[in-house]
Design a protein around this motif. Structure first.
Motif, mmCIF file in Angstrom:
data_model
loop_
_atom_site.group_PDB
_atom_site.id
_atom_site.type_symbol
_atom_site.label_atom_id
_atom_site.label_comp_id
_atom_site.label_asym_id
_atom_site.label_seq_id
_atom_site.Cartn_x
_atom_site.Cartn_y
_atom_site.Cartn_z
ATOM 1 N N MET A 1 -26.593 16.502 -42.610
ATOM 2 C CA MET A 1 -25.425 16.656 -41.755
ATOM 3 C C MET A 1 -25.852 16.765 -40.286
ATOM 4 N N THR A 2 -25.016 16.238 -39.414
ATOM 5 C CA THR A 2 -25.277 16.329 -37.983
ATOM 6 C C THR A 2 -24.068 16.978 -37.307
ATOM 7 N N ARG A 3 -24.235 17.291 -36.044
ATOM 8 C CA ARG A 3 -23.089 17.856 -35.308
ATOM 9 C C ARG A 3 -21.940 16.860 -35.266
ATOM 10 N N PHE A 6 -20.144 16.898 -38.447
ATOM 11 C CA PHE A 6 -19.312 18.105 -38.531
ATOM 12 C C PHE A 6 -17.990 17.897 -37.776
ATOM 13 N N ALA A 9 -15.818 15.501 -39.782
ATOM 14 C CA ALA A 9 -15.280 16.179 -40.972
ATOM 15 C C ALA A 9 -14.105 17.068 -40.582
ATOM 16 N N ASN A 10 -14.243 17.780 -39.463
ATOM 17 C CA ASN A 10 -13.151 18.648 -39.008
ATOM 18 C C ASN A 10 -11.939 17.852 -38.568
ATOM 19 N N ARG A 13 -9.735 16.940 -41.503
ATOM 20 C CA ARG A 13 -9.458 17.988 -42.489
ATOM 21 C C ARG A 13 -8.008 17.882 -42.974
ATOM 22 N N PRO A 291 -10.774 31.752 -37.676
ATOM 23 C CA PRO A 291 -11.878 32.435 -38.386
ATOM 24 C C PRO A 291 -13.107 31.542 -38.523
ATOM 25 N N GLU A 292 -12.893 30.241 -38.742
ATOM 26 C CA GLU A 292 -14.042 29.334 -38.881
ATOM 27 C C GLU A 292 -14.829 29.232 -37.572
ATOM 28 N N VAL A 295 -16.881 32.197 -37.267
ATOM 29 C CA VAL A 295 -18.076 32.128 -38.122
ATOM 30 C C VAL A 295 -19.165 31.294 -37.432
ATOM 31 N N LEU A 296 -18.739 30.200 -36.796
ATOM 32 C CA LEU A 296 -19.723 29.373 -36.064
ATOM 33 C C LEU A 296 -20.454 30.228 -35.032
ATOM 34 N N LYS A 297 -19.677 31.022 -34.308
ATOM 35 C CA LYS A 297 -20.306 31.884 -33.293
ATOM 36 C C LYS A 297 -21.194 32.928 -33.963
ATOM 37 N N LEU A 384 -12.479 37.498 -36.631
ATOM 38 C CA LEU A 384 -12.761 37.754 -38.046
ATOM 39 C C LEU A 384 -11.784 38.774 -38.632
#
Lengths: 387, 228
Positions: A1-3, A6, A9-10, A13, A291-292, A295-297, A384
């Motif tokens: 996977m690459t940026r 990503f 994919a987003n 969604r 929230p996602e 999570v990245l942060k 979060l």
């Protein structure tokens, strides 16, 4: 996977939402491409370089006729080798009620001024010597299945005959083609004799025409001749406006109104709507993923990286839609050009593409900017905790 | 006594809720040695998650010092703290917090995008992490195709993949049934004992706390006792 993977994919969604948004971007850039190419044609300045013909019309309007008696004066101007003239006839092909691009003219003069039209010499002769003669371009003949020798019933929405009837009948004496692919695209024209028109029209319009076409000597200074013509008839009852063939065609359409302004307003409306649609999609997409993003942060992606992800999504969406839209505009432009026999050039030139790319970048920043800033600013613990 | 992994010294944390200021932690001091497995317990609002967030570098104390692995993380700026988290700490959440658009292996690979590892090396590390949590055969599945326990294993693999020395887990079994919860806690125990990871978990569940080497109780922002 690459940026990049990503980001893509987003982006997809929620496929239906993304595809619908993408379609709106495609439609906007399709319109942008077509309208901007129209705008660039209309906003281009007068260009006399390489002009081999000049068009002379009444200064007031194309619809104000000029006397054919001006021909000798025009032909006397140094650099002018031959003068032809044309009058709009406004013909309609009766069986299908289809408007035709049809002019009255002097056959010999026109033949001399437009060597680009290829037609057997005996057909030119027949056109010159048949008062009810009609010649048409190859495309037109093919479209209606016309053959040399047949009678063609045509109505004029402007000029009735002396007996009051708008239905005219002409003898098809010739079918012309273009000398090359460019001219062959324009063979959707029809011409009849000026003399017959002068004699038969109900209003007694005689010896007048809509415009003159000056054929210039090789190397003649078109700009200087243009000025000479207009100066020659200044302060006379028949003041003139002389321009190149291209500018004449443009000014013909410009009579509708300020095309540039109309185009700009349409594009403003289109892009403003697009801004709201795509901006709302991006904002919603980020809102759903708070929230996602947190999570990245949490995983160690910096505030700038998270901002970059959101901006990249906006950019990918607008870029994809923009490029597809501009490509479709190119195809549609080529089709319009073909359908109108090259009379309406909708070519997406380099300038339109560059403007399109600039619009893609600006639109991406506009629709992605605020959601990206929101993503950048969000605090991990609050996001979060759902605060 | 072994070298400390986490040192919390006289830490206070005050949140602003509208115009009100709420002090959640009051001068808390705590040491967690390397290789420890600590359970933080206490009633809701006692400051467990706040303490965990501070140890994990997700938030900063209002006052006091926090040193993790020799780094004064309370003094780091936002960018430096993000880089520190990427290399030094793994997080496990109650609701797994996986990216729904990515497969299990892509979720695990996500933290490695911040490293300079090649794509091949990243894939290798991901495979090892999934193997450790027993999910090598589910690598291509999206989170929605996995059970809760499997999702939490993927989350643990994601926390492990960059090989941090510290794992912080916020209610890691709060959304799981007893059997699955025990499996997850057993996995954490293995990571602690066999891989030497220092683990801090927040839990309400006394059974879960039994898996830890020791349990710390918080109440009203203060550490009450330290049970062996």
């Amino acid at each position: 996977m690459t940026r990049t993977g990503f980001v893509i994919a987003n982006l997809f969604r929620k496929r239906v939402r993304t595809i619908l948004t993408l379609l709106s971007v495609i439609m906007a850039f399709l319109l942008f491409g077509l309208l901007q190419s129209v705008n660039s044609v209309f906003s281009s300045g007068a260009d006399f370089v390489g002009a081999t013909r000049l068009f002379v019309q009444a200064r007031v309007s194309f619809t104000t006729a000029l006397p054919v008696s001006m021909v000798p004066k025009l032909e006397a101007i140094p650099g002018v080798v031959r003068v032809a003239y044309q009058q709009w006839f406004g013909g309609v092909w009766l069986p299908t009620n289809t408007p035709l691009i049809m002019f009255t003219l002097d056959p010999q003069r026109y033949h001399d001024v437009y060597p680009e039209w290829k037609m057997p010499e005996d057909q030119w002769q027949a056109f010159e010597h048949t008062r009810t003669g009609l010649i048409v371009g190859r495309q037109l003949a093919q479209q209606y299945g016309w053959k040399v020798g047949q009678k063609v019933p045509i109505s004029s929405n402007i000029w009735p005959q002396k007996n009051g009837s708008k239905a005219w009948q002409f003898d098809l004496v010739g079918i012309f083609d273009g000398k090359d692919a460019d001219w062959q695209k324009r063979t959707n024209l029809a011409f009849i004799q000026q003399d017959y028109f002068d004699e038969a029209n109900q209003f007694g319009i005689k010896g007048r025409t809509n415009f003159f076409i000056l054929k210039l000597a090789p190397g003649a200074n078109a700009e200087a001749i243009s000025k000479t013509v207009d100066a020659m008839f200044e302060n006379s009852p028949d003041e003139t406006k002389t321009q190149t063939e291209k500018d004449f065609n443009i000014s013909f359409v410009k009579q509708i109104g300020d095309i540039g302004l109309i185009v700009r307003w349409i594009l403003f409306a289109v892009f403003f709507t697009l801004l709201l649609v795509v901006g709302n999609t991006m904002a919603q997409s980020v809102r759903e993923r708070i929230p996602e993003l947190a999570v990245l942060k949490t995983l160690g992606f910096s505030d700038g990286s998270v901002l970059g992800f959101v901006l990249a999504e906006a950019f990918a969406l607008v870029l994809l839609g923009g490029l597809v839209g501009l490509t479709l505009a190119s195809i549609a432009g080529a089709m319009v050009e073909k359908q109108t026999g090259g009379q309406f050039l909708l070519e997406l030139d380099r300038g339109v593409w560059l403007l399109g790319v600039a619009a893609i970048v600006l639109m991406s920043l506009a629709v992605g900017g605020l959601p990206a800033l929101r993503a950048r600013r969000l605090k991990i613990v609050d996001a979060l905790a759902g605060r | 006594m072994s070298e400390p992994m986490v040192q919390v010294h006289n830490v206070t944390k005050v949140y602003e809720r509208g115009k009100q200021q709420v002090e959640v932690l009051h001068g808390l001091t705590l040491d967690i040695p390397k290789g420890d497995f600590v359970a933080l317990m206490g009633p809701s609002g006692s400051g467990k998650t706040t303490l965990l967030n501070l140890i994990g570098g997700l938030d900063k104390p209002t006052s006091g010092e926090i040193t993790v692995g020799g780094n004064r993380i309370d003094q780091l700026g936002s960018g430096a703290l993000a880089r520190w988290r990427a290399h030094n700490v793994g997080f496990v959440f109650q609701f797994y917090n996986l990216m729904p658009v990515l497969s299990a292996e892509a979720n695990v690979e996500l933290p490695l995008l911040l490293t300079k590892l090649s794509a091949a090396q990243r894939r290798k590390n991901v495979a090892v992490a999934l193997e450790v949590v027993g999910l090598a055969d589910r690598a291509k599945h999206k989170p929605r195709e996995l059970s809760g326990g499997q999702e939490q294993r993927v989350a643990i693999a994601r926390a492990l993949v960059s090989d941090p020395q510290l794992l912080v887990c916020d209610e890691p079994t709060g959304d799981l049934d007893r059997k699955t919860a025990d499996e997850i806690l057993g996995l954490l125990q293995v990571l602690n004992k066999e891989h030497g990871k220092t683990i801090v978990i927040v839990t309400h569940d006394p059974k879960a706390a039994e898996f830890a080497q020791r349990t710390l109780h918080l109440e009203k922002g203060q550490l009450l006792e330290q049970a062996a």
